[in-house]
Design a protein around this motif. Structure first.
Motif, PDB file in Angstrom:
ATOM      1  N   ILE A 131       4.033  -7.066  12.445  1.00 35.88           N
ATOM      2  CA  ILE A 131       4.416  -6.315  11.252  1.00 35.88           C
ATOM      3  C   ILE A 131       5.486  -5.288  11.613  1.00 35.88           C
ATOM      4  CG2 ILE A 131       3.598  -4.735   9.464  1.00 35.88           C
ATOM      5  CD1 ILE A 131       0.843  -6.025   9.769  1.00 35.88           C
ATOM      6  N   HIS A 132       6.508  -5.222  10.775  1.00 33.58           N
ATOM      7  CA  HIS A 132       7.576  -4.242  10.992  1.00 33.58           C
ATOM      8  C   HIS A 132       8.176  -3.854   9.654  1.00 33.58           C
ATOM      9  CE1 HIS A 132      11.681  -3.008  12.762  1.00 33.58           C
ATOM     10  NE2 HIS A 132      10.807  -2.083  13.082  1.00 33.58           N
ATOM     11  N   ASP A 133       8.397  -2.569   9.454  1.00 35.90           N
ATOM     12  CA  ASP A 133       9.020  -2.062   8.239  1.00 35.90           C
ATOM     13  C   ASP A 133       8.281  -2.540   6.985  1.00 35.90           C
ATOM     14  OD1 ASP A 133      10.895  -0.548   6.857  1.00 35.90           O
ATOM     15  OD2 ASP A 133      12.311  -2.224   6.670  1.00 35.90           O
ATOM     16  N   GLY A 134       6.934  -2.556   7.073  1.00 35.90           N
ATOM     17  CA  GLY A 134       6.115  -2.859   5.914  1.00 35.90           C
ATOM     18  C   GLY A 134       5.934  -4.315   5.577  1.00 35.90           C
ATOM     19  N   SER A 135       6.450  -5.234   6.430  1.00 33.04           N
ATOM     20  CA  SER A 135       6.364  -6.662   6.131  1.00 33.04           C
ATOM     21  C   SER A 135       5.968  -7.451   7.377  1.00 33.04           C
ATOM     22  CB  SER A 135       7.711  -7.187   5.615  1.00 33.04           C
ATOM     23  OG  SER A 135       8.113  -6.507   4.454  1.00 33.04           O
ATOM     24  N   MET A 186       0.856  -1.191   0.000  1.00 30.76           N
ATOM     25  CA  MET A 186       0.000   0.000   0.000  1.00 30.76           C
ATOM     26  C   MET A 186       0.891   1.240   0.000  1.00 30.76           C
ATOM     27  SD  MET A 186      -3.227   0.726  -0.064  1.00 30.76           S
ATOM     28  CE  MET A 186      -4.239   2.189   0.079  1.00 30.76           C
ATOM     29  N   GLN A 187       0.528   2.229  -0.835  1.00 28.56           N
ATOM     30  CA  GLN A 187       1.353   3.418  -0.967  1.00 28.56           C
ATOM     31  C   GLN A 187       0.472   4.658  -1.031  1.00 28.56           C
ATOM     32  OE1 GLN A 187       4.295   2.982  -3.998  1.00 28.56           O
ATOM     33  NE2 GLN A 187       4.816   5.165  -4.087  1.00 28.56           N
ATOM     34  N   PHE A 188       0.899   5.711  -0.308  1.00 28.61           N
ATOM     35  CA  PHE A 188       0.214   6.997  -0.352  1.00 28.61           C
ATOM     36  C   PHE A 188       1.218   8.030  -0.849  1.00 28.61           C
ATOM     37  CE2 PHE A 188      -1.963   4.522   2.891  1.00 28.61           C
ATOM     38  CZ  PHE A 188      -3.289   4.702   2.556  1.00 28.61           C
ATOM     39  N   GLY A 189       1.051   8.463  -2.117  1.00 31.95           N
ATOM     40  CA  GLY A 189       2.034   9.363  -2.699  1.00 31.95           C
ATOM     41  C   GLY A 189       3.379   8.657  -2.790  1.00 31.95           C
ATOM     42  N   SER A 190       4.402   9.270  -2.200  1.00 29.09           N
ATOM     43  CA  SER A 190       5.734   8.654  -2.205  1.00 29.09           C
ATOM     44  C   SER A 190       5.982   7.788  -0.971  1.00 29.09           C
ATOM     45  CB  SER A 190       6.811   9.747  -2.282  1.00 29.09           C
ATOM     46  OG  SER A 190       6.715  10.608  -1.148  1.00 29.09           O
ATOM     47  N   THR A 191       4.996   7.745  -0.080  1.00 27.84           N
ATOM     48  CA  THR A 191       5.156   6.980   1.163  1.00 27.84           C
ATOM     49  C   THR A 191       4.665   5.551   0.985  1.00 27.84           C
ATOM     50  OG1 THR A 191       4.841   8.985   2.490  1.00 27.84           O
ATOM     51  CG2 THR A 191       4.591   6.868   3.612  1.00 27.84           C
ATOM     52  N   VAL A 192       5.560   4.608   1.137  1.00 30.27           N
ATOM     53  CA  VAL A 192       5.209   3.191   1.044  1.00 30.27           C
ATOM     54  C   VAL A 192       4.924   2.673   2.446  1.00 30.27           C
ATOM     55  CG1 VAL A 192       5.970   0.893   0.366  1.00 30.27           C
ATOM     56  CG2 VAL A 192       6.622   2.881  -1.012  1.00 30.27           C
ATOM     57  N   VAL A 193       3.699   2.204   2.660  1.00 30.47           N
ATOM     58  CA  VAL A 193       3.305   1.707   3.988  1.00 30.47           C
ATOM     59  C   VAL A 193       3.528   0.203   4.084  1.00 30.47           C
ATOM     60  CG1 VAL A 193       1.428   1.523   5.662  1.00 30.47           C
ATOM     61  CG2 VAL A 193       1.589   3.547   4.190  1.00 30.47           C
ATOM     62  N   HIS A 194       3.054  -0.540   3.074  1.00 25.01           N
ATOM     63  CA  HIS A 194       3.214  -2.001   3.044  1.00 25.01           C
ATOM     64  C   HIS A 194       4.094  -2.381   1.862  1.00 25.01           C
ATOM     65  CE1 HIS A 194      -1.079  -1.898   4.866  1.00 25.01           C
ATOM     66  NE2 HIS A 194      -0.178  -1.822   5.822  1.00 25.01           N
ATOM     67  N   ARG A 195       5.118  -3.185   2.123  1.00 29.12           N
ATOM     68  CA  ARG A 195       6.011  -3.627   1.049  1.00 29.12           C
ATOM     69  C   ARG A 195       5.716  -5.061   0.632  1.00 29.12           C
ATOM     70  NH1 ARG A 195       8.975  -0.231   4.245  1.00 29.12           N
ATOM     71  NH2 ARG A 195      10.103   1.423   3.172  1.00 29.12           N
ATOM     72  N   ASP A 196       5.485  -5.903   1.603  1.00 25.83           N
ATOM     73  CA  ASP A 196       5.291  -7.324   1.295  1.00 25.83           C
ATOM     74  C   ASP A 196       4.429  -7.939   2.395  1.00 25.83           C
ATOM     75  OD1 ASP A 196       5.457  -9.839   0.204  1.00 25.83           O
ATOM     76  OD2 ASP A 196       7.397 -10.294   1.125  1.00 25.83           O
ATOM     77  N   ILE A 197       3.155  -7.616   2.388  1.00 23.59           N
ATOM     78  CA  ILE A 197       2.236  -8.124   3.404  1.00 23.59           C
ATOM     79  C   ILE A 197       1.426  -9.270   2.808  1.00 23.59           C
ATOM     80  CG2 ILE A 197       0.237  -7.624   4.853  1.00 23.59           C
ATOM     81  CD1 ILE A 197       2.556  -6.157   5.912  1.00 23.59           C
ATOM     82  N   SER A 198       1.514 -10.427   3.438  1.00 22.07           N
ATOM     83  CA  SER A 198       0.727 -11.567   2.980  1.00 22.07           C
ATOM     84  C   SER A 198       0.406 -12.471   4.164  1.00 22.07           C
ATOM     85  CB  SER A 198       1.502 -12.352   1.913  1.00 22.07           C
ATOM     86  OG  SER A 198       0.739 -13.468   1.468  1.00 22.07           O
ATOM     87  N   PHE A 199      -0.882 -12.699   4.385  1.00 22.91           N
ATOM     88  CA  PHE A 199      -1.304 -13.645   5.418  1.00 22.91           C
ATOM     89  C   PHE A 199      -2.728 -14.086   5.109  1.00 22.91           C
ATOM     90  CE2 PHE A 199      -2.341  -9.426   7.121  1.00 22.91           C
ATOM     91  CZ  PHE A 199      -3.666  -9.571   7.498  1.00 22.91           C
TER      92      PHE A 199
END
Length: 235
Positions: A203-207, A1-14
């Motif tokens: 969750i930490h650092d988007g993952s 998930m990304q808002f503008g240039s801010t990446v919140v989630h990089r590799d979330i899967s569950f």
């Protein structure tokens, strides 16, 4: 998930199985509440899939999404009650939105839910006449009234005193046992997380950095151990 240039989630899967009681944990800023909003369809992912009850939400029309939402309840952090409506009307609101018109049936469901949360007889009160813990419990009753198959909780005990926190936890545990629904909770309260869930996702650092039973994670997973001992800083 990304808002503008801010990446919140990089590799979330569950994935959650039916009847799972899961808590999402992690520092502030890791997008835990955003995950809840993705699951209920209030936000659309910038990429990737969000599967709920066999449907991929990003591919659904608004009408199709509305049908899925009928099976998903959410307790927002602030309870999100309508201040101008009585407790009865707040709980009945979702029932009427689904098309229920039988006032006797609505009344019976409202009464049942108030008994479930331990607040019988407060139907005529306004939200402003309730304590913070009572408002949270009424918000929970409103979410449960439509008999959802999946329940989402956003910081259900934040801002409450220890007694009120325990009451909320007890209601969640009773609810899970009675209805056997799937629940996903976001909280910073480790004590509460231990009481209400049988699985933690960290969750930490988007993952996702840890996923499993709390007792196992707290003995074997370095990330979970560090988090539990306050060795992570909020981002």
């Amino acid at each position: 998930m990304q808002f503008g240039s801010t990446v919140v989630h990089r590799d979330i899967s569950f994935a959650l199985d039916k009847g799972d009681t899961v808590t999402l944990l992690g520092p502030s800023g890791t997008g835990k509440t955003i995950l809840l909003k993705l699951i209920i369809g209030l936000l659309q992912p910038t990429r990737g899939d969000v599967w709920v009850m066999g449907r991929n939400l990003p591919q659904l029309t608004e009408d199709e999404l509305r049908l899925v939402r009928r099976h998903v309840g959410m307790l927002f952090q602030g309870a999100a009650l309508f201040d101008s409506l009585s407790v009865f009307e707040n709980i009945a609101y979702g029932l009427r939105e689904t098309g229920m018109e039988d006032e006797e049936q609505i009344g019976a469901i409202v009464k049942e839910q108030l008994e479930m949360i331990g607040l019988p007889g407060i139907e005529r009160k306004l939200p402003g006449q309730l304590s913070g813990g009572q408002r949270k419990r009424v918000g929970l009753a409103r979410a449960l009234a439509t008999n959802p198959q999946i329940m989402l909780f956003d910081e259900p005990t934040t801002g409450l005193d220890p007694t009120a926190k325990r009451l909320i936890d007890d209601v969640i545990v009773r609810m899970n046992k009675k209805y056997g629904m799937t629940s996903l909770t976001v909280t910073h309260d480790l004590e509460s997380a231990r009481r209400i869930s049988d699985r933690w996702i960290l969750i930490h650092d988007g993952s996702v950095v840890a996923d499993g039973r709390p007792e196992a994670l707290l003995q074997e997973n370095p990330e979970a151990i560090d988090f539990a001992h306050g060795n992570w800083k909020d981002e």
